[in-house]
Enzyme design. Structure first.
Site: not given
Ligand code: C2G
Length: 156
Positions: A48, A50
């Site tokens: 992601k 992230k």
């Protein structure tokens, strides 16, 4: 065969668990009887893009100890949602409205709802305030203590 329990599911990283996460999970739980939360693994967060502060094992332990959460599962990929919906007999998929429209393809498999995010709080904001708090220099702290001492003397 009519099932009595409405099962709802949501997905997320839940890094530095905060009131926005809690309010969302509580509102999701109100939509059904059983809440399953798929917590993004550390590996999936890399997919992601992230960066997380808290490792998966701790993030999932926090989420599974939230009163309104009935079960957690790992979120390993973008593609697992349809299988999860079938495997867990999900009635409603719910997520914050920062994802508005992104998961409409799930509508063939279950109800899809987007709930308003809680304003003025996010993991990013928490990290920013933490770093500005920590960036206060030692000199500034010592100076502050000196001022406190002066003020204390003035009030004695
Ligand atoms: N959230 C919220 N209010 C905030 C912050 C987050 O309602 N102030 C919600 C988000 O909308 C999301 C959930 O809390 O529904 C978890 O947020 P994140 O941990 O940021 O999850 P995210 O990275 O959006 O992952 O496959 C879906 C993804 O895994 C979702």
């Amino acid at each position: 065969m009519k099932r009595d329990k409405r099962i709802v599911i949501t997905y997320g990283t839940f890094d530095m668990f905060h009131i926005g996460h809690l309010k969302l999970l509580q509102r999701i739980k109100e939509l059904g009887d059983e809440l399953i939360v798929a917590v993004s693994t550390d590996e999936f967060n890399q997919v992601k893009g992230k960066r997380t502060l808290i490792p998966y094992a701790q993030r999932v332990e926090i989420v599974e100890n939230i009163k309104c959460v009935d079960r957690t599962i790992p979120e390993n990929s973008w593609e697992q949602k349809i299988k999860d919906i079938q495997k867990y007999n999900i009635d409603i998929f719910v997520i914050g409205d920062d994802w508005e429209g992104k998961f409409d393809f799930l509508k063939e498999h279950c109800e899809v709802r987007y709930l308003e995010r809680t304003k003025d709080i996010s993991t990013t904001k928490l990290k920013q305030s933490l770093s500005s708090f920590l960036s206060v220099s030692k000199e500034d702290i010592l100076k502050a203590f000196e001022v406190i001492d002066i003020l204390k003397k003035d009030f004695e």
